[in-house]
Motif scaffolding. Structure first.
Motif, PDB file in Angstrom:
ATOM      1  N   PRO A 176       5.066  14.526 -21.722  1.00 59.97           N
ATOM      2  CA  PRO A 176       4.516  14.769 -20.379  1.00 59.97           C
ATOM      3  C   PRO A 176       4.028  13.493 -19.709  1.00 59.97           C
ATOM      4  N   ARG A 177       3.476  12.578 -20.522  1.00 58.73           N
ATOM      5  CA  ARG A 177       2.968  11.341 -19.941  1.00 58.73           C
ATOM      6  C   ARG A 177       4.120  10.459 -19.455  1.00 58.73           C
ATOM      7  N   VAL A 178       5.182  10.404 -20.267  1.00 61.17           N
ATOM      8  CA  VAL A 178       6.341   9.609 -19.856  1.00 61.17           C
ATOM      9  C   VAL A 178       6.918  10.172 -18.561  1.00 61.17           C
ATOM     10  N   ILE A 179       6.992  11.493 -18.483  1.00 61.85           N
ATOM     11  CA  ILE A 179       7.543  12.102 -17.271  1.00 61.85           C
ATOM     12  C   ILE A 179       6.661  11.783 -16.063  1.00 61.85           C
ATOM     13  N   LEU A 180       5.342  11.835 -16.287  1.00 58.94           N
ATOM     14  CA  LEU A 180       4.422  11.490 -15.193  1.00 58.94           C
ATOM     15  C   LEU A 180       4.698  10.069 -14.701  1.00 58.94           C
ATOM     16  N   LEU A 181       4.884   9.159 -15.661  1.00 58.73           N
ATOM     17  CA  LEU A 181       5.113   7.764 -15.271  1.00 58.73           C
ATOM     18  C   LEU A 181       6.481   7.598 -14.598  1.00 58.73           C
ATOM     19  N   VAL A 182       7.458   8.407 -15.029  1.00 57.48           N
ATOM     20  CA  VAL A 182       8.749   8.393 -14.334  1.00 57.48           C
ATOM     21  C   VAL A 182       8.552   8.791 -12.876  1.00 57.48           C
ATOM     22  N   TRP A 183       7.731   9.777 -12.656  1.00 49.35           N
ATOM     23  CA  TRP A 183       7.457  10.207 -11.282  1.00 49.35           C
ATOM     24  C   TRP A 183       6.726   9.126 -10.489  1.00 49.35           C
ATOM     25  N   VAL A 184       5.779   8.452 -11.142  1.00 46.48           N
ATOM     26  CA  VAL A 184       5.065   7.372 -10.461  1.00 46.48           C
ATOM     27  C   VAL A 184       6.069   6.291 -10.055  1.00 46.48           C
ATOM     28  N   LEU A 185       6.896   5.908 -11.024  1.00 44.69           N
ATOM     29  CA  LEU A 185       7.887   4.868 -10.758  1.00 44.69           C
ATOM     30  C   LEU A 185       8.859   5.319  -9.668  1.00 44.69           C
ATOM     31  N   GLY A 186       9.358   6.548  -9.823  1.00 45.83           N
ATOM     32  CA  GLY A 186      10.325   7.075  -8.853  1.00 45.83           C
ATOM     33  C   GLY A 186       9.729   7.150  -7.461  1.00 45.83           C
ATOM     34  N   GLY A 187       8.487   7.633  -7.365  1.00 46.90           N
ATOM     35  CA  GLY A 187       7.832   7.752  -6.064  1.00 46.90           C
ATOM     36  C   GLY A 187       7.609   6.388  -5.444  1.00 46.90           C
ATOM     37  N   ALA A 188       7.163   5.434  -6.275  1.00 40.76           N
ATOM     38  CA  ALA A 188       6.891   4.098  -5.756  1.00 40.76           C
ATOM     39  C   ALA A 188       8.177   3.433  -5.271  1.00 40.76           C
ATOM     40  N   ARG A 198       2.224  16.513 -11.291  1.00 34.79           N
ATOM     41  CA  ARG A 198       1.108  17.287 -11.829  1.00 34.79           C
ATOM     42  C   ARG A 198       0.868  18.569 -11.033  1.00 34.79           C
ATOM     43  N   GLY A 199       1.037  18.480  -9.737  1.00 33.30           N
ATOM     44  CA  GLY A 199       0.710  19.634  -8.895  1.00 33.30           C
ATOM     45  C   GLY A 199       1.790  20.692  -8.878  1.00 33.30           C
ATOM     46  N   ILE A 200       3.053  20.299  -8.960  1.00 34.31           N
ATOM     47  CA  ILE A 200       4.135  21.266  -8.798  1.00 34.31           C
ATOM     48  C   ILE A 200       5.037  21.325 -10.019  1.00 34.31           C
ATOM     49  N   TRP A 201       5.617  20.182 -10.385  1.00 37.67           N
ATOM     50  CA  TRP A 201       6.719  20.256 -11.349  1.00 37.67           C
ATOM     51  C   TRP A 201       6.261  20.519 -12.762  1.00 37.67           C
ATOM     52  N   VAL A 235       0.850  -1.196   0.000  1.00 33.87           N
ATOM     53  CA  VAL A 235       0.000   0.000   0.000  1.00 33.87           C
ATOM     54  C   VAL A 235       0.886   1.247   0.000  1.00 33.87           C
ATOM     55  N   ALA A 236       1.954   1.228   0.802  1.00 38.76           N
ATOM     56  CA  ALA A 236       2.843   2.387   0.874  1.00 38.76           C
ATOM     57  C   ALA A 236       3.490   2.658  -0.483  1.00 38.76           C
ATOM     58  N   VAL A 237       3.853   1.586  -1.191  1.00 38.05           N
ATOM     59  CA  VAL A 237       4.455   1.756  -2.521  1.00 38.05           C
ATOM     60  C   VAL A 237       3.441   2.402  -3.460  1.00 38.05           C
ATOM     61  N   ALA A 238       2.195   1.936  -3.392  1.00 38.12           N
ATOM     62  CA  ALA A 238       1.160   2.533  -4.238  1.00 38.12           C
ATOM     63  C   ALA A 238       0.973   4.004  -3.890  1.00 38.12           C
ATOM     64  N   LEU A 239       0.945   4.287  -2.578  1.00 38.63           N
ATOM     65  CA  LEU A 239       0.791   5.684  -2.157  1.00 38.63           C
ATOM     66  C   LEU A 239       1.978   6.524  -2.628  1.00 38.63           C
ATOM     67  N   GLY A 240       3.167   5.942  -2.556  1.00 36.33           N
ATOM     68  CA  GLY A 240       4.359   6.668  -3.013  1.00 36.33           C
ATOM     69  C   GLY A 240       4.263   7.005  -4.490  1.00 36.33           C
ATOM     70  N   GLY A 241       3.786   6.036  -5.288  1.00 45.25           N
ATOM     71  CA  GLY A 241       3.598   6.294  -6.715  1.00 45.25           C
ATOM     72  C   GLY A 241       2.581   7.396  -6.937  1.00 45.25           C
ATOM     73  N   ALA A 242       1.493   7.318  -6.160  1.00 43.71           N
ATOM     74  CA  ALA A 242       0.457   8.342  -6.288  1.00 43.71           C
ATOM     75  C   ALA A 242       0.999   9.708  -5.896  1.00 43.71           C
ATOM     76  N   LEU A 243       1.794   9.716  -4.829  1.00 42.74           N
ATOM     77  CA  LEU A 243       2.370  10.986  -4.386  1.00 42.74           C
ATOM     78  C   LEU A 243       3.300  11.547  -5.464  1.00 42.74           C
ATOM     79  N   GLY A 244       4.082  10.655  -6.078  1.00 43.23           N
ATOM     80  CA  GLY A 244       4.954  11.093  -7.172  1.00 43.23           C
ATOM     81  C   GLY A 244       4.143  11.732  -8.286  1.00 43.23           C
ATOM     82  N   ALA A 245       3.046  11.068  -8.666  1.00 43.25           N
ATOM     83  CA  ALA A 245       2.185  11.612  -9.720  1.00 43.25           C
ATOM     84  C   ALA A 245       1.633  12.970  -9.306  1.00 43.25           C
ATOM     85  N   GLY A 246       1.185  13.038  -8.047  1.00 38.45           N
ATOM     86  CA  GLY A 246       0.626  14.297  -7.556  1.00 38.45           C
ATOM     87  C   GLY A 246       1.657  15.412  -7.588  1.00 38.45           C
ATOM     88  N   LEU A 247       2.901  15.097  -7.206  1.00 35.41           N
ATOM     89  CA  LEU A 247       3.955  16.112  -7.204  1.00 35.41           C
ATOM     90  C   LEU A 247       4.238  16.602  -8.625  1.00 35.41           C
TER      91      LEU A 247
END
Lengths: 304, 337, 466
Positions: free
Chosen positions: C362-374, C255-258, C241-253
């Motif tokens: 942009p989509r690839v970068i989003l997925l990089v963030w998901v992967l990185g966050g997870a 889209r929300g900031i970077w 669950v934490a890994v999933a949340l980390g991926g979600a947080l990466g995506a949020g960061l």
């Protein structure tokens, strides 16, 4: 290091003095006449070379960008360096001025080997370049861009910088020269503006004027006319020929073949990093190899 | 809610000795980053060697402060050369990481137990067990014209004699350094370093030894940072490795950007505002907490301190995203950068 | 045209970020409701928790003295092992643990650390930890973990007495491998994000700590949504669950900031400073949410080590090594052979070229963030189970992650893996020769040394530096 720099400065002054006695007055006509005697073939020796390149190679990854066996640049002449995109013109400029290091090879400026010298040391000897992509110091005024180029400034040393009287007179002299050059390049009206507010063409002019501010003996101009307002091109050409008349050697990269024909005394053609032809402009223009390698491509570019 | 107390706390911090220390760190950083474009993320390392240079001389060796201060400054020169000689030619991302890593190395070593005999180790100076050979700031406070125990000040804005002496000396140093830097950046030397910030290739192509100028800027800014560390050691009469966490450098960047990088008064205004807002918000939070206006999660000093610090982080983000030129800076110059 | 394509991702990213916030708030609510763990000290104080292998010890006597050796306070730990002693003012204090009051069989890992000297700041509580161990003594090799350095000492201790140098090196190598693999898992994201967007992300450590902390809440406090109290999740489940949340947080960061910042053409340096601000804010957020303690997970805490020749390793640490290897190989295969992985590498090589060849950058970068966050969150859980969970653990790892990324050659994911393992090994192997508290210094020194000799990194090509 400071001592070595001081040596360079002294040497440069001595060379400049020698030059004045050897080549008095305008060498313009003379340059073209002397070069008329030279055989138009790659790597040919010149009567009075200021720059000699010997076996210079530079490759990136597996790609050889520059591979020059021998090249001489005649003192007091305007030499054009032409060739299709990717022929290695800018790389050669970078190598000559110390911005990049060759894999092997030698080159000398006025008999002084430049191998191992750092960029600023080469510039201090009087071999100065401008940049293809203009590099205006955006958050400095146009005048400060010019004044930066003044050589041997006392106020650039940390402790004397604190004592204004030590450098006030020199600063005024530099400012005078800067203003004169800005006048010549029609930039006087912008002298107090930040350089970042200039148009692309104006930056180009500033870049060139700044290089000249160092009083170079050989100036390498990387596409000086690109992006300049056509109305200014003519006066810029005039400046370039004027430089030669003042005794400065000019080596320039240019794509506009008309410009090359009009002002150059000698043309060197690069193809895939090698010197494929050289000679007086009209001889080179007739060389079939050149037409194939360069002019053909240029025509296609113009059409496309 | 006692608004008066909040304003007083904020003002006291804004003009206090710590603000002067931060201003010195930021002036040095302004030379590095603001004028020369060096992304030094280890400014706190210069503060550390200044503070420990003085501290070790006085406390461990029993020498006079008048020997210790020059040695602290000299330590900054040595650090600048050690850092700069190999790394100033590297790309700037690397420079940033090497400087922050070096500052951390210094901090880890200073607080390590094997260094206890010299630096006091985890305990800091003055050394706890044996006691120092000489009190760290005795000579400094001996010069003070104020009585240590008495309170001085206007109305409620009061300082002890020693704090008043520290802040006066601190701000005097700030003024001197500001004048020094302002003089330098208006000279041809300043023209060269500002040009290096814009594009060092141009400067190189015009025959200037870029490396030497960067090194001079690194040394100068580092020495001013070390002066900040020395001032911190004197004002607190102590030196502890915990005062030199990486975030001190980040605070100095916040201060510099707040007041405006590459402006003469930016670091000074920034340090005042930073301390004012930081202390003010802490004071406000603690009052809100005491009166029960905060959710349970935010009760207690630790949570409130964390919240105030977190707000600094949010402030830094907001400033850098929306007003990187600082609150008084000129938009035009920033756009060009 | 591309707007239409991007929409679902925007929505998904926002939803993901919302989920993260919701979980954070829920857990925060839990902390409110229980409010038993730490009584918020109002003033300047020292305090801590006395535990051995995760179990609280009651009635241990702690004495606090000042620089003049006057006793400031004396206290016994409560049923949760917690103790607090208020001190009159900021300054230096000496904290002594009365070893006679320890239960039988429990002893200090390092007998020299019976008495600790600390600097207390005004208005703060300085936490003091005593490293305890259960055992019959004699080189069983529990590592001396230095509070605050964050450098993990997983299994066999490096300073265990009576071992030959070879044995100690072997143990340290295993520890180093463990630590290096964990750094590698966390550092890939840092490297990919730098490669694709040019961002030197100082807030990456907080993603690591977020993962560890989120898993701790799920594992120890249980899942609470509003008033509904859920079950406490087993650590493996909590980690997922934490890994999933980390991926979600990466995506949020992203889209929300970077991404908004990239659209405004914010400079690289500006973005780096913004990430520093974010790191400070997120770290303090974690402190408020989680507190400053260093608890362990509920599962896999107490294990008997398996012996392989000179090396003793717990099944847990062996599992951490295995999981890390599987994850790293998986990521490498993903980057090498899947379409997404190739797209990621193409964007890292040249975003303009990638964009013009039809890759949705942009989509690839989003997925990089998901992967990185997870990956960061997952690495956080691994580090948390190998040592303990702390809000600073990510920040303490950050420089070592940078070291790994740079060592391997900036922006190459494989390089980051190799570099991180070198950093982990350097850290732990150095502890054989120097004081363990200085092992981070050794790793950073290796970083600086490599930068000077081979600035392009171990695997990077020279051109990247120019």
């Amino acid at each position: 290091m400071a001592d070595a720099d001081a040596d360079l400065v002294a040497e440069r002054a001595a060379l400049a003095e020698a030059e004045r006695t050897i080549a008095p007055g305008s060498a313009a006509r003379a340059a073209r006449d002397v070069l008329a005697e030279v055989e138009p073939e790659p790597g040919v020796a010149k009567p009075d070379p200021i720059l000699v390149v010997e076996g210079m190679r530079r490759s990136f990854g597996g790609l050889t960008a520059v591979d020059v066996d021998h090249l001489e640049v005649q003192r007091g002449a305007i030499t054009a360096l032409i060739g299709p995109n990717g022929a290695g013109k800018s790389t050669l400029f970078n190598l000559l001025t110390g911005f990049d290091r060759p894999d092997h090879g030698n080159w000398s400026f006025d008999g002084r080997p430049l191998v191992g010298l750092r960029t600023h040391q080469i510039a201090r000897l009087g071999l100065v370049r401008s940049f293809q992509l203009t590099k205006a110091l955006a958050r400095l005024t146009v005048l400060d861009n010019m004044k930066l180029a003044g050589q041997d400034q006392a106020g650039e040393r940390l402790l004397p910088a604190l004592a204004r009287p030590r450098w006030r007179a020199q600063e005024a002299a530099i400012e005078g020269r800067a203003d004169a050059l800005l006048e010549r390049f029609q930039l006087s009206a912008m002298r107090s503006q930040l350089a970042g507010t200039l148009s692309g063409g104006q930056r180009k002019l500033l870049d060139m004027a700044r290089a000249l501010m160092t009083e170079p003996r050989l100036v390498c101009l990387d596409e000086p006319m690109a992006g300049v307002n056509p109305a200014l091109t003519q006066s810029l050409l005039h400046h370039v020929t004027g430089l030669r008349d003042d005794g400065t050697t000019v080596l320039f990269v240019e794509h506009d073949i008309d410009v090359v024909m009009e002002i150059s005394d000698w043309v060197v053609v690069l193809g895939e990093g090698r010197v494929i032809a050289e000679g007086p402009p009209h001889t080179v223009a007739k060389d079939p190899q050149v037409i194939e390698a360069y002019l053909g491509v240029a025509d296609e570019e113009n059409v496309g | 809610m006692d608004l008066g107390a909040i304003v007083q706390n904020a003002l006291r911090a804004g003009v206090g000795p710590d603000a002067a220390v931060f201003a010195l760190a930021a002036i040095g950083l302004n030379v590095h980053f603001g004028y020369t474009g060096l992304r030094n993320f280890g400014q706190v390392g210069f503060m550390l060697v200044g503070a420990y240079g003085l501290g070790v001389c006085v406390d461990t060796l029993g020498w006079s402060m008048w020997v210790g201060i020059p040695i602290g400054l000299l330590a900054a020169v040595v650090l600048a050369f050690a850092l700069g000689a190999p790394t100033l030619r590297l790309r700037m991302d690397y420079f940033a990481i090497v400087t922050i890593a070096s500052a951390e190395i210094l901090r880890f070593v200073a607080r390590s137990t094997p260094a206890t005999d010299v630096t006091g180790g985890p305990f800091g100076l003055p050394k706890p067990r044996s006691g120092g050979k000489r009190p760290l700031a005795s000579e400094f406070f001996a010069l003070s014209p104020f009585e240590p125990g008495r309170r001085y000040g206007i109305g409620q804005l009061q300082f002890s004699g020693n704090a008043l002496w520290s802040l006066l000396v601190g701000w005097t140093l700030v003024a001197l350094c500001t004048v020094l830097v302002a003089t330098l950046v208006r000279s041809p030397w300043g023209r060269v370093v500002k040009s290096i910030r814009e594009d060092e290739d141009v400067v190189r192509s015009l025959g200037k030894n870029v490396f030497a100028f960067k090194m001079q800027a690194l040394v100068l800014g580092g020495m001013i940072g070390a002066l900040g560390g020395i001032m911190l050691a004197l004002a607190n009469s102590s030196v502890g490795a915990n005062s030199f966490q990486p975030q001190v450098t980040f605070f100095a960047y916040t201060i510099l950007i707040l007041g405006g990088a590459a402006t003469r008064l930016g670091p000074v205004v920034g340090a005042f505002l930073f301390q004012l807002v930081f202390a003010g918000s802490q004071s406000l939070l603690s009052q809100l907490g005491a009166e029960g206006h905060l959710p349970a999660l935010l009760r207690g000093d630790e949570a409130q301190g964390a919240l105030a610090l977190g707000l600094v982080g949010v402030g830094l983000m907001t400033l850098m995203a929306f007003r990187p030129e600082g609150i008084f800076g000129s938009k035009q110059e920033m756009v060009l950068g | 045209m591309s707007r239409r394509v991007r929409r679902p991702f925007d929505r998904a990213a926002l939803a993901a970020a919302g989920l993260v916030v919701a979980v954070v708030l829920c857990s925060a609510g839990v902390a409110d409701a229980q409010e038993t763990t730490t009584t918020a000290p109002a003033a300047t104080a020292v305090g801590g928790t006395v535990k051995v292998e995760g179990k609280a010890l009651e009635g241990v006597r702690i004495v606090v003295t000042d620089t003049a050796n006057r006793t400031v306070g004396e206290v016994r730990t409560d049923s949760e092992g917690v103790w607090t002693v208020p001190v009159p003012r900021a300054g230096a204090y000496r904290i002594t643990l009365d070893t006679k009051t320890l239960p039988a069989g429990v002893r200090l890992r390092d007998p020299d650390r019976r008495r600790l000297e600390v600097q207390v700041q005004g208005g703060r509580t300085r936490f003091v930890l005593f490293g305890l161990t259960r055992g019959d003594g004699g080189g069983d090799g529990s590592g001396t973990s230095v509070p605050g350095t964050g450098a993990g000492s997983g299994t066999g201790g490096a300073r265990a007495g009576g071992l030959s140098l070879g044995d100690r090196l072997a143990r340290a190598a295993v520890n180093g491998l463990l630590f290096g693999l964990i750094i590698a898992v966390t550092a890939i994201g840092l490297s990919l994000i730098f490669g694709t967007t040019g961002l030197v992300n100082f807030a990456h450590g907080e993603l690591v700590a977020f993962g560890a902390v989120a898993a701790w809440f799920l594992n120890v406090r249980g899942l609470h949504i509003g008033p509904l109290a859920g079950p406490r999740l087993q650590l493996v489940l909590a980690a997922l669950v934490a890994v999933a949340l980390g991926g979600a947080l990466g995506a949020g960061l992203d889209r929300g900031i970077w991404r908004p910042l990239r659209r405004r053409r914010t400079g690289r340096f500006q973005m780096m400073v913004i990430s520093i601000g974010l790191s400070i804010a997120a770290r303090q957020g974690l402190l408020i949410w989680f507190g400053s303690g260093s608890p362990k997970y509920r599962d896999y805490g107490l294990q008997r080590a398996w012996r392989f020749g000179p090396v003793a390793i717990t099944p847990r640490d062996l599992a951490v090594i295995a999981i890390s290897v599987v994850v790293l190989v998986g990521v490498a295969v993903m980057l090498r052979s899947t379409r997404l992985g190739k797209a990621m590498r193409a964007v890292a090589d040249n975003p303009d070229l990638a964009s013009s060849s039809g890759i949705n950058v942009p989509r690839v970068i989003l997925l990089v963030w998901v992967l990185g966050g997870a990956l960061a969150a997952g690495g956080g859980v691994l580090q948390g189970s190998a040592t303990s969970v702390n809000y600073l653990m990510g920040f303490n790892l950050l420089l070592l992650m940078f070291a790994g990324v740079i060592l391997g050659g900036l922006g190459t994911a494989y390089g980051a893996m190799a570099g991180s393992i070198v950093v982990g090994l350097a850290t732990e192997l150095s502890a054989v020769f120097i004081k363990p508290e200085l092992k981070t210094v050794a790793a950073l020194a290796v970083l600086i040394g490599v930068l000077l000799v081979r600035p392009q990194g171990l695997l990077g090509s020279r051109e990247r530096v120019a």
